[in-house]
Design a protein around this motif. Structure first.
Motif, PDB file in Angstrom:
ATOM      1  N   SER A 156      20.185  19.494  35.004  1.00 52.43           N
ATOM      2  CA  SER A 156      19.123  20.145  35.779  1.00 52.43           C
ATOM      3  C   SER A 156      17.815  20.170  35.003  1.00 52.43           C
ATOM      4  CB  SER A 156      19.508  21.580  36.139  1.00 52.43           C
ATOM      5  OG  SER A 156      20.608  21.583  36.995  1.00 52.43           O
ATOM      6  N   ILE A 157      17.898  20.551  33.732  1.00 47.94           N
ATOM      7  CA  ILE A 157      16.689  20.636  32.899  1.00 47.94           C
ATOM      8  C   ILE A 157      16.055  19.253  32.752  1.00 47.94           C
ATOM      9  CG2 ILE A 157      15.850  21.081  30.551  1.00 47.94           C
ATOM     10  CD1 ILE A 157      18.037  23.341  30.434  1.00 47.94           C
ATOM     11  N   VAL A 158      16.870  18.275  32.358  1.00 46.67           N
ATOM     12  CA  VAL A 158      16.356  16.924  32.110  1.00 46.67           C
ATOM     13  C   VAL A 158      15.743  16.324  33.375  1.00 46.67           C
ATOM     14  CG1 VAL A 158      17.058  14.559  31.544  1.00 46.67           C
ATOM     15  CG2 VAL A 158      17.883  16.475  30.179  1.00 46.67           C
ATOM     16  N   LEU A 159      16.467  16.435  34.498  1.00 42.65           N
ATOM     17  CA  LEU A 159      15.978  15.818  35.729  1.00 42.65           C
ATOM     18  C   LEU A 159      14.793  16.579  36.319  1.00 42.65           C
ATOM     19  CD1 LEU A 159      19.426  14.773  37.206  1.00 42.65           C
ATOM     20  CD2 LEU A 159      17.689  13.257  36.236  1.00 42.65           C
ATOM     21  N   SER A 160      14.777  17.902  36.172  1.00 43.88           N
ATOM     22  CA  SER A 160      13.617  18.684  36.632  1.00 43.88           C
ATOM     23  C   SER A 160      12.371  18.293  35.854  1.00 43.88           C
ATOM     24  CB  SER A 160      13.866  20.184  36.475  1.00 43.88           C
ATOM     25  OG  SER A 160      14.916  20.588  37.310  1.00 43.88           O
ATOM     26  N   GLU A 161      12.548  18.131  34.534  1.00 41.38           N
ATOM     27  CA  GLU A 161      11.412  17.722  33.695  1.00 41.38           C
ATOM     28  C   GLU A 161      10.932  16.321  34.038  1.00 41.38           C
ATOM     29  OE1 GLU A 161      12.573  18.376  29.623  1.00 41.38           O
ATOM     30  OE2 GLU A 161      12.211  20.538  29.773  1.00 41.38           O
ATOM     31  N   SER A 162      11.819  15.507  34.613  1.00 42.10           N
ATOM     32  CA  SER A 162      11.434  14.157  35.033  1.00 42.10           C
ATOM     33  C   SER A 162      10.791  14.166  36.422  1.00 42.10           C
ATOM     34  CB  SER A 162      12.653  13.239  35.062  1.00 42.10           C
ATOM     35  OG  SER A 162      13.186  13.108  33.776  1.00 42.10           O
ATOM     36  N   GLY A 163      10.653  15.360  36.997  1.00 42.44           N
ATOM     37  CA  GLY A 163       9.961  15.467  38.274  1.00 42.44           C
ATOM     38  C   GLY A 163      10.847  15.489  39.502  1.00 42.44           C
ATOM     39  N   TYR A 164      12.149  15.664  39.314  1.00 46.87           N
ATOM     40  CA  TYR A 164      13.063  15.731  40.457  1.00 46.87           C
ATOM     41  C   TYR A 164      13.341  17.172  40.857  1.00 46.87           C
ATOM     42  CZ  TYR A 164      14.063  10.886  39.155  1.00 46.87           C
ATOM     43  OH  TYR A 164      13.956   9.559  38.846  1.00 46.87           O
ATOM     44  N   HIS A 165      13.683  17.348  42.111  1.00 50.45           N
ATOM     45  CA  HIS A 165      14.184  18.636  42.587  1.00 50.45           C
ATOM     46  C   HIS A 165      15.703  18.568  42.441  1.00 50.45           C
ATOM     47  CE1 HIS A 165      14.773  22.237  44.912  1.00 50.45           C
ATOM     48  NE2 HIS A 165      15.644  21.583  45.665  1.00 50.45           N
ATOM     49  N   VAL A 166      16.309  19.545  41.775  1.00 51.40           N
ATOM     50  CA  VAL A 166      17.742  19.486  41.492  1.00 51.40           C
ATOM     51  C   VAL A 166      18.493  20.604  42.198  1.00 51.40           C
ATOM     52  CG1 VAL A 166      19.501  19.514  39.663  1.00 51.40           C
ATOM     53  CG2 VAL A 166      17.282  18.437  39.229  1.00 51.40           C
ATOM     54  N   GLU A 167      19.566  20.230  42.871  1.00 48.29           N
ATOM     55  CA  GLU A 167      20.501  21.192  43.480  1.00 48.29           C
ATOM     56  C   GLU A 167      21.848  20.971  42.814  1.00 48.29           C
ATOM     57  OE1 GLU A 167      20.062  23.450  45.942  1.00 48.29           O
ATOM     58  OE2 GLU A 167      18.007  22.958  46.506  1.00 48.29           O
ATOM     59  N   ILE A 168      22.616  22.056  42.655  1.00 52.77           N
ATOM     60  CA  ILE A 168      23.907  21.914  41.971  1.00 52.77           C
ATOM     61  C   ILE A 168      25.041  22.544  42.772  1.00 52.77           C
ATOM     62  CG2 ILE A 168      22.929  21.787  39.643  1.00 52.77           C
ATOM     63  CD1 ILE A 168      23.605  24.783  39.332  1.00 52.77           C
ATOM     64  N   LEU A 172      20.842  11.197  27.397  1.00 54.77           N
ATOM     65  CA  LEU A 172      19.955  11.745  28.436  1.00 54.77           C
ATOM     66  C   LEU A 172      18.999  10.697  28.980  1.00 54.77           C
ATOM     67  CD1 LEU A 172      19.339  15.289  26.948  1.00 54.77           C
ATOM     68  CD2 LEU A 172      20.901  14.609  28.776  1.00 54.77           C
ATOM     69  N   ASN A 173      18.612   9.741  28.136  1.00 54.06           N
ATOM     70  CA  ASN A 173      17.753   8.651  28.622  1.00 54.06           C
ATOM     71  C   ASN A 173      18.504   7.791  29.634  1.00 54.06           C
ATOM     72  OD1 ASN A 173      15.518   9.358  27.092  1.00 54.06           O
ATOM     73  ND2 ASN A 173      16.195   8.148  25.340  1.00 54.06           N
ATOM     74  N   ASP A 174      19.807   7.586  29.372  1.00 55.23           N
ATOM     75  CA  ASP A 174      20.624   6.808  30.309  1.00 55.23           C
ATOM     76  C   ASP A 174      20.704   7.524  31.653  1.00 55.23           C
ATOM     77  OD1 ASP A 174      21.029   4.950  28.349  1.00 55.23           O
ATOM     78  OD2 ASP A 174      23.063   5.617  27.845  1.00 55.23           O
ATOM     79  N   LEU A 175      20.823   8.845  31.610  1.00 55.35           N
ATOM     80  CA  LEU A 175      20.871   9.637  32.839  1.00 55.35           C
ATOM     81  C   LEU A 175      19.584   9.424  33.643  1.00 55.35           C
ATOM     82  CD1 LEU A 175      22.094  11.905  34.666  1.00 55.35           C
ATOM     83  CD2 LEU A 175      20.885  13.524  33.210  1.00 55.35           C
ATOM     84  N   GLU A 176      18.440   9.600  32.970  1.00 55.67           N
ATOM     85  CA  GLU A 176      17.154   9.414  33.652  1.00 55.67           C
ATOM     86  C   GLU A 176      16.998   7.998  34.193  1.00 55.67           C
ATOM     87  OE1 GLU A 176      13.506  11.145  31.837  1.00 55.67           O
ATOM     88  OE2 GLU A 176      14.926  11.824  30.305  1.00 55.67           O
ATOM     89  N   ASN A 177      17.385   7.018  33.377  1.00 52.15           N
ATOM     90  CA  ASN A 177      17.236   5.610  33.775  1.00 52.15           C
ATOM     91  C   ASN A 177      18.074   5.264  34.987  1.00 52.15           C
ATOM     92  OD1 ASN A 177      15.456   5.205  31.682  1.00 52.15           O
ATOM     93  ND2 ASN A 177      16.992   4.355  30.298  1.00 52.15           N
TER      94      ASN A 177
END
Length: 124
Positions: free
Chosen positions: A20-32, A108-113
């Motif tokens: 959630s933190i990583v993807l939110s910081e990348s500009g995504y809206h995250v639901e869990i 975490l970079n792999d996740l974002e990529n």
């Protein structure tokens, strides 16, 4: 530009929080979600652009949950990234009908990529 929504299914709260933190910081809206038995309802409610699905999620497991989604005419187009610590994750992901997979533990970079790759692909 509209924020893309990522829906993460995992019963590990640490992974949910980290993603959630990583993807939110990348500009995504995250639901869990910590369970998968109500995947169709959750997807209908959140309209995600991408789903991250854990293999060992209660109550029905990642494979069954992904198959339910992929067999639903309304939601089968939503890309699913399967993630698991299993050695045979590629087989699990294929069985589930997932669009991609990510081995745990992941960088975490792999996740974002992989998320941005899948989003770009789904625009085509």
């Amino acid at each position: 530009m509209n924020k893309k929504t990522i829906l993460i299914f995992d019963d590990d709260v640490n992974i949910l929080e980290l993603c959630s933190i990583v993807l939110s910081e990348s500009g995504y809206h995250v639901e869990i979600s910590e369970t998968s038995h109500d995947i169709i309802e959750k997807v209908a409610k959140t309209s995600p652009d991408v789903i991250l699905m854990d293999n060992w999620i209660p109550d029905i497991g990642g494979i069954k949950a992904t198959q339910l989604l992929k067999n639903d005419p309304q939601f089968h187009h939503i890309p699913v990234i399967y993630f698991s610590a299993n050695n045979d994750i590629h087989i699990l992901a294929e069985t589930a009908g997932a669009d991609a997979y990510l081995s745990k533990p992941f960088d975490l970079n792999d996740l974002e990529n992989i998320v941005s790759e899948i989003i770009l692909k789904s625009k085509d």
